[in-house]
Motif scaffolding. Structure first.
Motif, PDB file in Angstrom:
ATOM      1  N   CYS A   1       0.895  -0.844   0.042  1.00  0.00           N
ATOM      2  CA  CYS A   1      -0.150   0.070   0.127  1.00  0.00           C
ATOM      3  C   CYS A   1       0.755   1.167   0.154  1.00  0.00           C
ATOM      4  N   ILE A   2       0.913   2.062  -0.937  1.00  0.00           N
ATOM      5  CA  ILE A   2       1.641   3.187  -1.270  1.00  0.00           C
ATOM      6  C   ILE A   2       1.080   4.404  -1.517  1.00  0.00           C
TER       7      ILE A   2
ATOM      8  N   THR B   1      -1.204  -1.387  -4.440  1.00  0.00           N
ATOM      9  CA  THR B   1      -2.056  -0.383  -4.185  1.00  0.00           C
ATOM     10  C   THR B   1      -1.955   0.763  -3.986  1.00  0.00           C
ATOM     11  N   VAL B   2      -2.205   2.014  -4.862  1.00  0.00           N
ATOM     12  CA  VAL B   2      -1.823   3.110  -4.906  1.00  0.00           C
ATOM     13  C   VAL B   2      -2.718   4.310  -4.560  1.00  0.00           C
ATOM     14  N   TYR B   3      -2.198   5.172  -3.647  1.00  0.00           N
ATOM     15  CA  TYR B   3      -2.977   6.395  -3.350  1.00  0.00           C
ATOM     16  C   TYR B   3      -2.036   7.459  -3.697  1.00  0.00           C
ATOM     17  N   ALA B   4      -2.664   8.272  -4.830  1.00  0.00           N
ATOM     18  CA  ALA B   4      -2.003   9.145  -5.732  1.00  0.00           C
ATOM     19  C   ALA B   4      -2.575  10.649  -5.070  1.00  0.00           C
ATOM     20  N   ALA B   5      -1.734  11.317  -4.464  1.00  0.00           N
ATOM     21  CA  ALA B   5      -2.039  12.706  -4.188  1.00  0.00           C
ATOM     22  C   ALA B   5      -1.584  13.878  -4.804  1.00  0.00           C
ATOM     23  N   ALA B   6      -2.256  15.015  -4.995  1.00  0.00           N
ATOM     24  CA  ALA B   6      -1.724  16.258  -5.588  1.00  0.00           C
ATOM     25  C   ALA B   6      -3.195  17.357  -5.422  1.00  0.00           C
ATOM     26  N   ARG B   7      -2.640  18.352  -5.980  1.00  0.00           N
ATOM     27  CA  ARG B   7      -3.865  19.538  -5.872  1.00  0.00           C
ATOM     28  C   ARG B   7      -4.790  19.373  -7.111  1.00  0.00           C
TER      29      ARG B   7
ATOM     30  N   ARG C   1      -3.421   0.055   6.478  1.00  0.00           N
ATOM     31  CA  ARG C   1      -1.681   0.180   6.516  1.00  0.00           C
ATOM     32  C   ARG C   1      -1.358   0.830   5.686  1.00  0.00           C
ATOM     33  N   ILE C   2      -0.122   1.309   5.809  1.00  0.00           N
ATOM     34  CA  ILE C   2       0.573   1.941   4.707  1.00  0.00           C
ATOM     35  C   ILE C   2       2.233   1.506   4.831  1.00  0.00           C
ATOM     36  N   ASP C   3       2.287   0.993   3.663  1.00  0.00           N
ATOM     37  CA  ASP C   3       3.642   0.325   3.682  1.00  0.00           C
ATOM     38  C   ASP C   3       4.944   1.246   3.294  1.00  0.00           C
ATOM     39  N   VAL C   4       4.296   2.125   2.175  1.00  0.00           N
ATOM     40  CA  VAL C   4       5.466   3.073   1.465  1.00  0.00           C
ATOM     41  C   VAL C   4       4.922   4.571   1.545  1.00  0.00           C
TER      42      VAL C   4
ATOM     43  N   GLY D   1       7.491  -0.309   7.461  1.00  0.00           N
ATOM     44  CA  GLY D   1       7.522   0.862   6.414  1.00  0.00           C
ATOM     45  C   GLY D   1       8.748   1.470   5.697  1.00  0.00           C
ATOM     46  N   ARG D   2       8.461   2.167   4.729  1.00  0.00           N
ATOM     47  CA  ARG D   2       9.558   2.914   3.877  1.00  0.00           C
ATOM     48  C   ARG D   2       9.100   4.312   3.631  1.00  0.00           C
ATOM     49  N   ILE D   3       9.995   5.209   3.941  1.00  0.00           N
ATOM     50  CA  ILE D   3       9.838   6.302   3.489  1.00  0.00           C
ATOM     51  C   ILE D   3      10.721   6.977   2.516  1.00  0.00           C
ATOM     52  N   ILE D   4      10.362   7.199   1.208  1.00  0.00           N
ATOM     53  CA  ILE D   4      11.185   7.697   0.246  1.00  0.00           C
ATOM     54  C   ILE D   4      10.935   9.334  -0.248  1.00  0.00           C
TER      55      ILE D   4
END
Ligand code: NAP
Length: 276
Positions: A10-11, A34-40, A79-82, A131-134
């Motif tokens: 979950c990214i 699984t992708v959550y895509a964020a922007a304005r 959950r949030i993996d990345v 988890g992984r923070i990039i």
């Protein structure tokens, strides 16, 4: 065609409406993550929504909007993996002539925006013990030059806090990775040059600013697309043990090494000779 990855993750991706963020989202969706895509600009993410992305309207300068996005992801996925902490922009101009409110806004997006995301996801990642923070930094997080100094300083900050964070959260099974692109053709240069062109530079700086614009414009006209950077992000996400930083283009691999070979004064001279 979509293939199922060995481990479906979950990214959350910020800055997913263009450039690196959007390409990474496409690649991850094709791999079945699984992708959550964020922007304005949510309208710019309709294409990746059609490919399966969950779309979040998020302004990284707004703590409530960051929290709402992360809460929604956790409510739906548990959950949030990345976190691919990637939203950012360049504001070119001299140190003296960029107005302070623009400098502060640039920090609000490029530094505090990343901090808001980090602080929003860490409680869950600590709970998961994984988890992984990039974080997207830049070659200019190592090498600063005239007319991009405030932008470079935001990326120096990202480098600095990421190194500290990596040490702090290793004990919880969380990795911290830096992505360091050089000049890459996305929407980035249009935004950065538009900012530069909107500034009222003092007459004294005009020759330097015009030379920078010509030099950097040429650089971007020849620069690669986002493919190698997106591939490095995928590697950073999927590696069992990721590297701490990925320099993703030839210039970002070479420039910091070249700089170390010269004294500051000689390096200044070389850079300024390119901006004549
Ligand atoms: N391209 C390069 O040459 C280069 C080199 C080194 C590092 N970088 C870094 O790479 C990252 C991605 O840049 P890119 O090249 O992909 O540029 P891009 O094509 O301009 O994409 C930038 C993304 O950041 C998002 N963004 C900007 N301000 C935001 C805000 N306040 N809230 C939420 N999202 C925001 C934009 O989305 P919305 O406008 O829709 O919100 C967009 O999706 C940035 O951190 C940039 O500094 C780029």
């Amino acid at each position: 065609m979509s293939t199922q990855p060995e481990i479906k993750q979950c990214i959350l991706i910020t800055g997913a409406s263009a450039g690196f963020g959007k390409l990474v989202a496409e690649k991850l969706l094709a791999k079945g993550h699984t992708v959550y895509a964020a922007a304005r600009r949510v309208e710019k993410m309709r294409d990746i929504e059609a490919k399966g992305a969950h779309i979040l309207h998020m302004d990284v300068t707004d703590t409530e909007s960051v929290k709402a996005g992360v809460d929604q992801m956790l409510a739906e996925q548990g959950r949030i993996d990345v976190l691919f902490n990637n939203a950012g922009y360049g504001s070119y101009g001299t140190i003296e002539c960029i107005p302070l409110d623009e400098i502060q806004y640039q920090y609000d997006v490029n530094v505090f925006g990343l901090a808001r995301l980090v602080q929003a996801v860490l409680p869950q990642m600590r709970k998961q013990r994984s988890g992984r923070i990039i974080n997207t930094a830049s070659v200019v997080g190592h090498v600063s030059t005239a007319v991009l100094g405030w932008y470079a300083s935001t990326k120096f900050a990202v480098e600095g806090f990421s190194d500290a964070l990596r040490m702090e959260v290793k004990q919880f099974g969380i990795d911290v990775v830096l992505i360091e692109p050089g000049a890459v053709k996305t929407e980035f240069d249009e935004v950065a040059f538009a900012k530069l062109d909107s500034l009222d530079h003092a007459e004294d700086y005009q020759p330097l600013v015009s030379a920078f614009r010509k030099f950097t414009g040429k650089l971007y006209s020849k620069s690669p697309g986002p493919e190698s950077t997106a591939n490095a992000v995928i590697k950073a996400i999927e590696a069992k043990s990721p590297k701490t930083r990925y320099a993703t283009t030839m210039d970002s691999k070479l420039l910091p090494r070249v700089k170390r070979l010269f004294s500051d004064k000689l390096f200044d001279k070389i850079v300024l000779s390119q901006m004549k």
